[in-house]
Scaffold this motif. Structure first.
Motif, PDB file in Angstrom:
ATOM      1  N   PRO A  30       0.814  -1.230   0.000  1.00 40.71           N
ATOM      2  CA  PRO A  30       0.000   0.000   0.000  1.00 40.71           C
ATOM      3  C   PRO A  30       0.849   1.283   0.000  1.00 40.71           C
ATOM      4  O   PRO A  30       0.384   2.328  -0.450  1.00 40.71           O
ATOM      5  CB  PRO A  30      -0.812  -0.107   1.299  1.00 40.71           C
ATOM      6  N   ASP A  31       2.085   1.195   0.478  1.00 42.07           N
ATOM      7  CA  ASP A  31       2.924   2.396   0.544  1.00 42.07           C
ATOM      8  C   ASP A  31       3.253   2.986  -0.825  1.00 42.07           C
ATOM      9  O   ASP A  31       3.705   4.126  -0.921  1.00 42.07           O
ATOM     10  CB  ASP A  31       4.258   2.077   1.243  1.00 42.07           C
ATOM     11  N   LEU A  32       3.067   2.201  -1.860  1.00 46.76           N
ATOM     12  CA  LEU A  32       3.453   2.681  -3.188  1.00 46.76           C
ATOM     13  C   LEU A  32       2.657   3.914  -3.603  1.00 46.76           C
ATOM     14  O   LEU A  32       3.126   4.756  -4.361  1.00 46.76           O
ATOM     15  CB  LEU A  32       3.268   1.577  -4.233  1.00 46.76           C
ATOM     16  N   ILE A  33       1.427   4.021  -3.118  1.00 48.26           N
ATOM     17  CA  ILE A  33       0.597   5.174  -3.474  1.00 48.26           C
ATOM     18  C   ILE A  33       0.395   6.034  -2.228  1.00 48.26           C
ATOM     19  O   ILE A  33       0.061   5.514  -1.167  1.00 48.26           O
ATOM     20  CB  ILE A  33      -0.782   4.749  -4.010  1.00 48.26           C
ATOM     21  N   GLY A  34       0.587   7.308  -2.374  1.00 52.13           N
ATOM     22  CA  GLY A  34       0.375   8.233  -1.264  1.00 52.13           C
ATOM     23  C   GLY A  34      -1.084   8.251  -0.840  1.00 52.13           C
ATOM     24  O   GLY A  34      -1.985   7.896  -1.616  1.00 52.13           O
ATOM     25  N   ALA A  35      -1.331   8.677   0.386  1.00 49.75           N
ATOM     26  CA  ALA A  35      -2.659   8.582   0.993  1.00 49.75           C
ATOM     27  C   ALA A  35      -3.757   9.231   0.144  1.00 49.75           C
ATOM     28  O   ALA A  35      -4.764   8.600  -0.179  1.00 49.75           O
ATOM     29  CB  ALA A  35      -2.620   9.194   2.390  1.00 49.75           C
ATOM     30  N   ASP A  36      -3.579  10.493  -0.191  1.00 47.19           N
ATOM     31  CA  ASP A  36      -4.679  11.141  -0.928  1.00 47.19           C
ATOM     32  C   ASP A  36      -4.251  11.515  -2.354  1.00 47.19           C
ATOM     33  O   ASP A  36      -4.600  12.551  -2.892  1.00 47.19           O
ATOM     34  CB  ASP A  36      -5.180  12.370  -0.170  1.00 47.19           C
ATOM     35  N   GLU A  37      -3.491  10.619  -2.911  1.00 47.91           N
ATOM     36  CA  GLU A  37      -2.963  10.883  -4.243  1.00 47.91           C
ATOM     37  C   GLU A  37      -3.957  10.438  -5.312  1.00 47.91           C
ATOM     38  O   GLU A  37      -4.601   9.403  -5.199  1.00 47.91           O
ATOM     39  CB  GLU A  37      -1.670  10.090  -4.401  1.00 47.91           C
ATOM     40  N   LYS A  38      -4.068  11.218  -6.366  1.00 48.73           N
ATOM     41  CA  LYS A  38      -4.980  10.868  -7.452  1.00 48.73           C
ATOM     42  C   LYS A  38      -4.190  10.240  -8.596  1.00 48.73           C
ATOM     43  O   LYS A  38      -3.161  10.780  -9.007  1.00 48.73           O
ATOM     44  CB  LYS A  38      -5.646  12.141  -7.965  1.00 48.73           C
ATOM     45  N   LEU A  39      -4.659   9.108  -9.063  1.00 52.06           N
ATOM     46  CA  LEU A  39      -3.975   8.496 -10.205  1.00 52.06           C
ATOM     47  C   LEU A  39      -4.531   9.119 -11.479  1.00 52.06           C
ATOM     48  O   LEU A  39      -5.749   9.113 -11.694  1.00 52.06           O
ATOM     49  CB  LEU A  39      -4.205   6.987 -10.204  1.00 52.06           C
ATOM     50  N   GLU A  40      -3.663   9.668 -12.293  1.00 49.94           N
ATOM     51  CA  GLU A  40      -4.176  10.318 -13.500  1.00 49.94           C
ATOM     52  C   GLU A  40      -3.146  10.424 -14.613  1.00 49.94           C
ATOM     53  O   GLU A  40      -1.960  10.164 -14.419  1.00 49.94           O
ATOM     54  CB  GLU A  40      -4.737  11.707 -13.169  1.00 49.94           C
ATOM     55  N   ILE A  41      -3.650  10.819 -15.768  1.00 52.01           N
ATOM     56  CA  ILE A  41      -2.809  10.985 -16.957  1.00 52.01           C
ATOM     57  C   ILE A  41      -2.890  12.455 -17.349  1.00 52.01           C
ATOM     58  O   ILE A  41      -3.991  13.005 -17.455  1.00 52.01           O
ATOM     59  CB  ILE A  41      -3.339  10.100 -18.107  1.00 52.01           C
ATOM     60  N   VAL A  88       2.944  13.375 -22.543  1.00 47.88           N
ATOM     61  CA  VAL A  88       1.935  12.546 -21.876  1.00 47.88           C
ATOM     62  C   VAL A  88       2.586  11.999 -20.610  1.00 47.88           C
ATOM     63  O   VAL A  88       3.635  11.368 -20.680  1.00 47.88           O
ATOM     64  CB  VAL A  88       1.474  11.379 -22.774  1.00 47.88           C
ATOM     65  N   GLU A  89       1.962  12.267 -19.487  1.00 43.60           N
ATOM     66  CA  GLU A  89       2.593  11.918 -18.231  1.00 43.60           C
ATOM     67  C   GLU A  89       1.622  11.118 -17.367  1.00 43.60           C
ATOM     68  O   GLU A  89       0.438  11.413 -17.322  1.00 43.60           O
ATOM     69  CB  GLU A  89       2.952  13.230 -17.522  1.00 43.60           C
ATOM     70  N   ASP A  90       2.140  10.107 -16.694  1.00 45.36           N
ATOM     71  CA  ASP A  90       1.291   9.359 -15.770  1.00 45.36           C
ATOM     72  C   ASP A  90       2.032   9.170 -14.463  1.00 45.36           C
ATOM     73  O   ASP A  90       3.256   9.203 -14.435  1.00 45.36           O
ATOM     74  CB  ASP A  90       0.920   7.988 -16.363  1.00 45.36           C
ATOM     75  N   ASN A  91       1.288   8.990 -13.376  1.00 47.75           N
ATOM     76  CA  ASN A  91       1.935   8.669 -12.102  1.00 47.75           C
ATOM     77  C   ASN A  91       1.707   7.201 -11.760  1.00 47.75           C
ATOM     78  O   ASN A  91       1.305   6.831 -10.676  1.00 47.75           O
ATOM     79  CB  ASN A  91       1.499   9.609 -10.971  1.00 47.75           C
ATOM     80  N   GLY A  92       1.971   6.361 -12.776  1.00 52.90           N
ATOM     81  CA  GLY A  92       1.774   4.923 -12.643  1.00 52.90           C
ATOM     82  C   GLY A  92       3.015   4.219 -12.115  1.00 52.90           C
ATOM     83  O   GLY A  92       3.819   4.808 -11.394  1.00 52.90           O
ATOM     84  N   ILE A  93       3.174   2.986 -12.532  1.00 55.37           N
ATOM     85  CA  ILE A  93       4.209   2.125 -11.972  1.00 55.37           C
ATOM     86  C   ILE A  93       5.627   2.569 -12.335  1.00 55.37           C
ATOM     87  O   ILE A  93       6.575   2.341 -11.593  1.00 55.37           O
ATOM     88  CB  ILE A  93       3.967   0.650 -12.404  1.00 55.37           C
ATOM     89  N   GLY A  94       5.772   3.226 -13.518  1.00 56.78           N
ATOM     90  CA  GLY A  94       7.106   3.655 -13.938  1.00 56.78           C
ATOM     91  C   GLY A  94       8.004   2.490 -14.298  1.00 56.78           C
ATOM     92  O   GLY A  94       7.575   1.321 -14.290  1.00 56.78           O
ATOM     93  N   MET A  95       9.250   2.807 -14.643  1.00 53.58           N
ATOM     94  CA  MET A  95      10.195   1.741 -15.004  1.00 53.58           C
ATOM     95  C   MET A  95      11.544   2.003 -14.354  1.00 53.58           C
ATOM     96  O   MET A  95      11.966   3.151 -14.229  1.00 53.58           O
ATOM     97  CB  MET A  95      10.390   1.695 -16.519  1.00 53.58           C
ATOM     98  N   SER A  96      12.199   0.925 -13.965  1.00 56.47           N
ATOM     99  CA  SER A  96      13.574   1.046 -13.488  1.00 56.47           C
ATOM    100  C   SER A  96      14.475   1.203 -14.713  1.00 56.47           C
ATOM    101  O   SER A  96      14.031   1.008 -15.847  1.00 56.47           O
ATOM    102  CB  SER A  96      13.970  -0.203 -12.719  1.00 56.47           C
ATOM    103  N   ARG A  97      15.740   1.517 -14.463  1.00 54.34           N
ATOM    104  CA  ARG A  97      16.676   1.693 -15.578  1.00 54.34           C
ATOM    105  C   ARG A  97      16.710   0.417 -16.439  1.00 54.34           C
ATOM    106  O   ARG A  97      16.617   0.478 -17.664  1.00 54.34           O
ATOM    107  CB  ARG A  97      18.065   1.990 -15.004  1.00 54.34           C
ATOM    108  N   ASP A  98      16.813  -0.718 -15.783  1.00 55.38           N
ATOM    109  CA  ASP A  98      16.873  -1.976 -16.532  1.00 55.38           C
ATOM    110  C   ASP A  98      15.589  -2.237 -17.305  1.00 55.38           C
ATOM    111  O   ASP A  98      15.609  -2.750 -18.424  1.00 55.38           O
ATOM    112  CB  ASP A  98      17.124  -3.157 -15.574  1.00 55.38           C
TER     113      ASP A  98
END
Ligand code: ADP
Length: 620
Positions: A55-66, A79-89
């Motif tokens: 559950p820590d991955l998402i902040g308490a009152d954070e809105k998921l959006e594009i 185009v920006e999202d606050n989704g899972i993202g990617m590591s360098r690899d």
């Protein structure tokens, strides 16, 4: 912001796809935005899914959006999202390579076919989403930080076969993709492409392609999409185009679906499904790496993409979503298999799908044949696994046959056409229609007007073993056992006359045949080979040999046509002289002839050839 910049080569397949993109004449360039939004929405889904256990991955009152931003001066679109993202690899692995096995072969075949639509069919089979940005961009920059990680990575490419990777320092979680648009030329001499930085162009594209996306798509502080789950709206309220776009969104297929079905179960349990039959079989349909399964929602919340438990594997080509009100939100993949709701949904959905195919078969036979040509091979797998639906499946199966009008037939239609006195449903398996339709085994059946099903798909060998009787009629191979054409009594009587010949041949072919006997299935050919009822067919024998890499050949039964002139003359010669010198070559040539007629290879071509030449020598 970046410190050390490293340069990487695109994987060869990815470079080819990129080249195609950059030089493509594909006119519908605006879909690149749909693809980026789709990827962003997937990334948000993944974040939400991972956050179930962390559950820590998402902040308490954070809105998921594009979020979309554009700059007309600088000619950029972001185009920006606050989704899972990617590591360098992950960036290096995901963007810059195409992970699907078989890509190289696919690109090659498409190129060889010189298909004018290489790009469309390539995209159709894959969805090469991210790369589509290069249709409109001369440079693409991606900055991303994986949820739970500290550092961000920047990826950049001008589409020349290389990309650069650098540390991007501080950055919020998720991914931001900036498309540096090619020069925009308006007017009659321009490239006819819309200005993708313009507000109304962006709004129009999002409305058209991404209205149902389950996260707000924000542009200039305004939400552009309605976010309404399309399957919760009544059919009359949704246009065909909306369904099609939704299909493309969830399937990553750029082709339109063949058909759309929506189902709803009400009562004690409540679930609904919006399903699509693709118009083209994905080329990894038979690869173990292929990703299948429907999207599973619980009360409008996506729980799992590619949920394979919702339909049996033989319907794995179906795409779509299932929304259930009864499942818990935190259902895990492991528990799905035992979950009784899932079992119930699967049972219900399988029946709905099979019923719908049945309707299509009756109401839109041409469309059904199209479907069958694409997916029939998979559906046939069902016969060996889904015993509850055996009868239904049976009705859906279609085969080629010997009837004059050509085309495919169901077994039921075949049975309806059966002649009086015909005691079984006849079939012959083989590698292709051409190979089976010229088989000597068919001769007497054709003469009697008995239709024979041509089972020319490798899976048919397994299929026939699990097909039940239909209206009391068994399936019977025309190449196995005795022919049972009602002439067996005559044969018995004749056998006495031919016994010397049969014995002489048996002696000479002992190492290769287990019996030589008279045949009732031949009218023109002198001889043919058959196997016993319990043996595998020559076609399956070949398939098994290929699979095992070693050759095993069962001994055949050789059958002679007692009405064939050559056979009759040989009988007479043998009756006069048991040791007629001709018999050795006759045996070899006749056996070789029968092997070739069966579509098999000669084990000992030299022996056959020498016997053939000596025989010819005598006859000229
Ligand atoms: P596809 O989406 O069909 O897999 P793409 O070429 O569009 O193919 O994307 C390749 C991969 O890059 C995705 O599977 C995903 O892992 C990753 N990716 C693309 N866009 C994003 C994003 N916005 N956030 C996180 N990962 C992404």
């Amino acid at each position: 912001m970046s410190t050390k910049v490293e340069t990487f080569q695109f994987q060869a397949e990815a470079r080819q796809v990129l080249d195609l993109m950059i030089h493509s004449l594909y006119t519908n360039k605006e879909i690149f935005l749909r693809e980026l939004i789709s990827n962003a929405s997937d990334a948000l889904d993944r974040l939400r899914f991972e956050s179930l256990s962390k559950p820590d991955l998402i902040g308490a009152d954070e809105k998921l959006e594009i979020r979309i931003a554009s700059d007309t001066e600088a000619r950029t679109l972001t185009v920006e999202d606050n989704g899972i993202g990617m590591s360098r690899d992950e960036v290096i692995a995901n963007i810059g390579t195409i992970a699907k096995s078989g890509t190289r072969e696919l690109i090659q075949t498409l190129k060889e076919k010189q298909s004018s639509d290489v790009l469309t069919s390539l995209i159709g089979q894959f969805g090469v989403g991210f790369y589509s940005a290069f249709m409109v961009a001369d440079r693409v920059t991606l900055v991303t930080r994986r949820a739970g990680e500290e550092t961000a990575t920047q990826w950049e490419s001008v589409g020349d076969g290389t990309f650069s990777i650098a540390d991007a320092g501080k950055f919020t979680r998720g991914t931001s993709i900036t498309v540096h648009l090619k020069k925009f030329e308006e007017g009659p001499d321009g490239d006819g492409v819309d200005d993708f930085t313009s507000q109304w162009v962006i709004e129009g594209i999002v409305k058209r392609y991404s209205d149902f996306v389950g996260y707000p798509v924000i542009f200039k502080d305004r939400q552009l999409n309605s976010m309404k789950p399309i399957w919760t709206r009544s059919r009359s309220e949704v246009s065909d185009d909306e369904y099609k776009e939704f299909y493309k969104h969830i399937s990553h297929d750029w082709n339109e679906p063949m058909t759309t079905w929506s189902f709803r179960a009400e009562g004690r349990s409540e679930y609904q499904a919006l399903l699509f039959v693709p118009s083209q079989a994905p080329f990894d349909l038979f690869y173990t790496t292929g990703k299948f399964g429907l999207h599973l929602y619980v009360r409008r919340v996506l729980i799992m993409e590619h949920c394979e438990e919702l339909l049996p594997p033989y319907l794995r080509f179906m795409r779509g979503v299932v929304d259930s009100a009864d499942l818990p939100l935190n259902v895990s993949r492991q528990r799905l298999q035992e979950d009784r709701h899932i079992t119930q949904i699967r049972k219900w959905l399988t029946k709905k799908v099979l019923d719908s195919f049945e309707e299509m078969q009756k109401g839109e036979p041409e469309k059904y044949v199209e479907f069958w040509n694409q997916f029939g091979r998979v559906v046939k797998e069902g016969a060996s696994f889904d015993f509850d639906n055996k009868d239904k499946l049976m009705g859906l199966y279609m085969f080629e046959s010997s009837r004059d009008s050509g085309g495919l037939t169901t077994i039921r239609d075949y049975v309806a056409r059966m002649k009086e006195g015909q005691s079984a449903i006849y079939y012959l398996t083989g590698p292709s229609r051409r190979a089976v339709e010229n088989s000597p085994h068919l001769e007497a059946f054709k003469e009697k007007g008995y239709e024979v099903l041509y089972l020319v798909d490798p899976v048919d060998e397994i299929l026939v073993q699990s097909l039940p009787e239909i209206d009391g009629k068994k399936l019977k191979s025309v190449g196995k056992g005795t022919a049972d054409l009602g002439t067996e009594k005559d044969l018995k009587e004749k056998t006495g006359e031919f016994s010397a010949l049969l014995e002489a041949l048996q002696k000479r072919l002992e190492d290769r045949v287990k019996e030589v006997r008279l045949s009732s299935r031949l009218t023109a050919s002198p001889a043919c080979l058959v196997v016993s009822e319990e043996d595998v067919s020559p076609n399956l024998e070949k398939l098994l040999s290929q699979a095992k890499g070693e050759k095993t050949v069962q001994k055949r039964i050789m059958e002679l046509n007692p009405d064939n002139e050559i056979v009759v003359r040989m009988r007479d010669r043998i009756q006069k002289d048991e040791n007629d010198p001709l018999i050795d070559d006759f045996a070899q040539v006749l056996f070789g002839y029968a092997v070739l007629a069966e579509g098999s290879e000669l084990q000992d071509p030299l022996r056959f050839n020498q016997a053939l030449v000596r025989t010819l020598g005598r006859s000229v």
